[in-house]
Write a protein that holds these residues in place. Structure first.
Motif, PDB file in Angstrom:
ATOM      1  N   HIS A  90       0.850  -1.193   0.000  1.00 14.48           N
ATOM      2  CA  HIS A  90       0.000   0.000   0.000  1.00 14.48           C
ATOM      3  C   HIS A  90       0.878   1.232   0.000  1.00 14.48           C
ATOM      4  N   ASP A  91       0.313   2.327  -0.480  1.00 13.03           N
ATOM      5  CA  ASP A  91       0.979   3.615  -0.328  1.00 13.03           C
ATOM      6  C   ASP A  91       0.772   4.051   1.122  1.00 13.03           C
ATOM      7  N   LYS A  92       1.141   5.270   1.455  1.00 12.68           N
ATOM      8  CA  LYS A  92       1.032   5.735   2.847  1.00 12.68           C
ATOM      9  C   LYS A  92      -0.406   5.600   3.345  1.00 12.68           C
ATOM     10  N   ALA A  93      -0.592   4.721   4.329  1.00 11.04           N
ATOM     11  CA  ALA A  93      -1.910   4.515   4.927  1.00 11.04           C
ATOM     12  C   ALA A  93      -2.167   5.637   5.931  1.00 11.04           C
ATOM     13  N   ARG A  94      -3.419   6.072   5.995  1.00  8.89           N
ATOM     14  CA  ARG A  94      -3.803   7.135   6.915  1.00  8.89           C
ATOM     15  C   ARG A  94      -4.926   6.627   7.819  1.00  8.89           C
ATOM     16  N   SER A  95      -4.845   7.019   9.068  1.00  7.53           N
ATOM     17  CA  SER A  95      -5.910   6.656  10.001  1.00  7.53           C
ATOM     18  C   SER A  95      -6.229   7.846  10.895  1.00  7.53           C
ATOM     19  N   SER A  96      -7.425   7.830  11.424  1.00 10.26           N
ATOM     20  CA  SER A  96      -7.884   8.893  12.309  1.00 10.26           C
ATOM     21  C   SER A  96      -8.666   8.249  13.446  1.00 10.26           C
ATOM     22  N   LEU A  97      -8.365   8.650  14.663  1.00  7.98           N
ATOM     23  CA  LEU A  97      -9.085   8.152  15.830  1.00  7.98           C
ATOM     24  C   LEU A  97      -9.532   9.345  16.661  1.00  7.98           C
ATOM     25  N   LEU A  98     -10.842   9.466  16.830  1.00  9.50           N
ATOM     26  CA  LEU A  98     -11.441  10.466  17.719  1.00  9.50           C
ATOM     27  C   LEU A  98     -12.036   9.710  18.898  1.00  9.50           C
ATOM     28  N   TYR A  99     -11.825  10.194  20.108  1.00 12.26           N
ATOM     29  CA  TYR A  99     -12.401   9.522  21.264  1.00 12.26           C
ATOM     30  C   TYR A  99     -12.795  10.554  22.312  1.00 12.26           C
ATOM     31  N   ASP A 100     -13.611  10.098  23.257  1.00 10.31           N
ATOM     32  CA  ASP A 100     -13.997  10.992  24.345  1.00 10.31           C
ATOM     33  C   ASP A 100     -13.842  10.263  25.675  1.00 10.31           C
ATOM     34  N   LEU A 101     -14.087  10.956  26.755  1.00 10.84           N
ATOM     35  CA  LEU A 101     -13.882  10.395  28.087  1.00 10.84           C
ATOM     36  C   LEU A 101     -14.980   9.424  28.507  1.00 10.84           C
ATOM     37  N   GLN A 102     -16.057   9.327  27.718  1.00  6.89           N
ATOM     38  CA  GLN A 102     -17.146   8.399  28.026  1.00  6.89           C
ATOM     39  C   GLN A 102     -16.943   7.032  27.354  1.00  6.89           C
ATOM     40  N   GLY A 103     -15.829   6.840  26.664  1.00  8.80           N
ATOM     41  CA  GLY A 103     -15.555   5.554  26.023  1.00  8.80           C
ATOM     42  C   GLY A 103     -16.056   5.465  24.594  1.00  8.80           C
ATOM     43  N   ASN A 104     -16.592   6.538  24.045  1.00  6.41           N
ATOM     44  CA  ASN A 104     -17.022   6.555  22.651  1.00  6.41           C
ATOM     45  C   ASN A 104     -15.816   6.847  21.767  1.00  6.41           C
ATOM     46  N   TRP A 105     -15.802   6.267  20.577  1.00  8.11           N
ATOM     47  CA  TRP A 105     -14.712   6.528  19.650  1.00  8.11           C
ATOM     48  C   TRP A 105     -15.187   6.357  18.214  1.00  8.11           C
ATOM     49  N   ASP A 106     -14.429   6.933  17.310  1.00  9.39           N
ATOM     50  CA  ASP A 106     -14.722   6.913  15.880  1.00  9.39           C
ATOM     51  C   ASP A 106     -13.381   6.761  15.163  1.00  9.39           C
ATOM     52  N   ALA A 107     -13.232   5.696  14.366  1.00 10.01           N
ATOM     53  CA  ALA A 107     -11.958   5.427  13.690  1.00 10.01           C
ATOM     54  C   ALA A 107     -12.177   5.269  12.189  1.00 10.01           C
ATOM     55  N   ALA A 108     -11.195   5.715  11.422  1.00 13.10           N
ATOM     56  CA  ALA A 108     -11.220   5.564   9.969  1.00 13.10           C
ATOM     57  C   ALA A 108      -9.808   5.211   9.504  1.00 13.10           C
ATOM     58  N   ILE A 109      -9.718   4.318   8.536  1.00 16.84           N
ATOM     59  CA  ILE A 109      -8.435   3.916   7.947  1.00 16.84           C
ATOM     60  C   ILE A 109      -8.575   3.973   6.442  1.00 16.84           C
ATOM     61  N   GLU A 110      -7.606   4.605   5.785  1.00 12.98           N
ATOM     62  CA  GLU A 110      -7.548   4.649   4.319  1.00 12.98           C
ATOM     63  C   GLU A 110      -6.266   3.971   3.864  1.00 12.98           C
ATOM     64  N   LEU A 111      -6.407   2.979   2.985  1.00 12.28           N
ATOM     65  CA  LEU A 111      -5.261   2.275   2.411  1.00 12.28           C
ATOM     66  C   LEU A 111      -5.246   2.525   0.911  1.00 12.28           C
ATOM     67  N   PRO A 112      -4.444   3.483   0.432  1.00 15.18           N
ATOM     68  CA  PRO A 112      -4.371   3.719  -1.012  1.00 15.18           C
ATOM     69  C   PRO A 112      -3.512   2.663  -1.694  1.00 15.18           C
ATOM     70  N   ALA A 113      -3.926   2.266  -2.889  1.00 15.50           N
ATOM     71  CA  ALA A 113      -3.193   1.279  -3.701  1.00 15.50           C
ATOM     72  C   ALA A 113      -2.925   0.012  -2.895  1.00 15.50           C
ATOM     73  N   ALA A 114      -3.977  -0.511  -2.254  1.00 23.64           N
ATOM     74  CA  ALA A 114      -3.843  -1.701  -1.411  1.00 23.64           C
ATOM     75  C   ALA A 114      -3.883  -2.964  -2.259  1.00 23.64           C
ATOM     76  N   SER A 115      -2.977  -3.888  -1.961  1.00 22.49           N
ATOM     77  CA  SER A 115      -2.904  -5.136  -2.708  1.00 22.49           C
ATOM     78  C   SER A 115      -2.369  -6.243  -1.810  1.00 22.49           C
ATOM     79  N   LEU A 116      -3.124  -7.346  -1.733  1.00 25.22           N
ATOM     80  CA  LEU A 116      -2.708  -8.519  -0.976  1.00 25.22           C
ATOM     81  C   LEU A 116      -2.694  -9.695  -1.942  1.00 25.22           C
ATOM     82  N   PRO A 117      -1.513 -10.249  -2.244  1.00 19.58           N
ATOM     83  CA  PRO A 117      -1.410 -11.331  -3.229  1.00 19.58           C
ATOM     84  C   PRO A 117      -2.374 -12.481  -2.926  1.00 19.58           C
ATOM     85  N   ASP A 118      -2.963 -12.994  -3.959  1.00 19.88           N
ATOM     86  CA  ASP A 118      -3.910 -14.119  -3.902  1.00 19.88           C
ATOM     87  C   ASP A 118      -5.212 -13.783  -3.194  1.00 19.88           C
TER      88      ASP A 118
END
Length: 185
Positions: free
Chosen positions: A122-150
């Motif tokens: 993959h090219d440079k993967a990017r992720s974002s994690l937002l969280y709060d003190l109540q245990g809630n969270w929101d995550a995102a991951i972007e994998l550009p040009a991702a390839s896994l053989p087979d």
């Protein structure tokens, strides 16, 4: 005749207040960085208690004065989990957090990433994690040009997860994707 060589009292006071503010910010930044370093050590200790080790060939903390950056060269996560060998490695991991918003962490991973001997290109993967003190969270991951053989590839693979009020939501999106599926031996 008035003496103009002396600065008015208000300018001196303003400069003193600015210097005090700058000194306070520097103290905050370095104290919070020390706390973050302790949190990372605690996180690693928690992983170790689960039979996993996280390591870096080189670790650099930077970002002064407005953000915190942790750069980990050749990050590795190894060990055993639920009787299964775990080994994850990449070229570089960078975590970034704004000094004024410690509830949002950005992660960047230089590819490829190796997971238990399989290479996810993959090219440079990017992720974002937002969280709060109540245990809630929101995550995102972007994998550009991702390839896994087979298995398959995608010009952009996006994964999303959110936990709000104890409810977990997952989503994925892939642009121009191919998937290899095989049945039997």
């Amino acid at each position: 005749m008035t003496d103009t060589s002396r600065a008015p009292r208000s300018v001196v006071i303003a400069f003193a207040l600015l210097a005090l503010l700058a000194a306070g910010w520097c103290i905050y930044w370095f104290a919070f960085r020390t706390k973050l370093q302790g949190d990372v050590a605690e996180f690693r200790a928690g992983l170790a208690a689960q039979g996993l080790q996280q390591s870096c060939a080189s670790e650099v903390w930077s970002g002064f004065p407005f953000r915190y950056e942790l750069t980990c060269l050749n990050p590795r996560l190894t060990g055993e989990r639920n009787g299964q060998r775990v080994e994850i490695a990449a070229a570089q991991l960078q975590l970034v957090m704004q000094a004024y918003n410690p509830f949002h962490i950005i992660g960047l991973v230089d590819g490829p990433t190796s997971v238990n001997g399989k290479t996810l290109a993959h090219d440079k993967a990017r992720s974002s994690l937002l969280y709060d003190l109540q245990g809630n969270w929101d995550a995102a991951i972007e994998l550009p040009a991702a390839s896994l053989p087979d298995v398959g590839s995608a010009n952009m693979l996006k994964l999303f997860a959110r936990q709000q009020g104890g409810k977990l939501q997952l989503a994925a999106n892939a642009g121009v994707a191919s998937l290899a599926v095989s049945y039997g031996a």
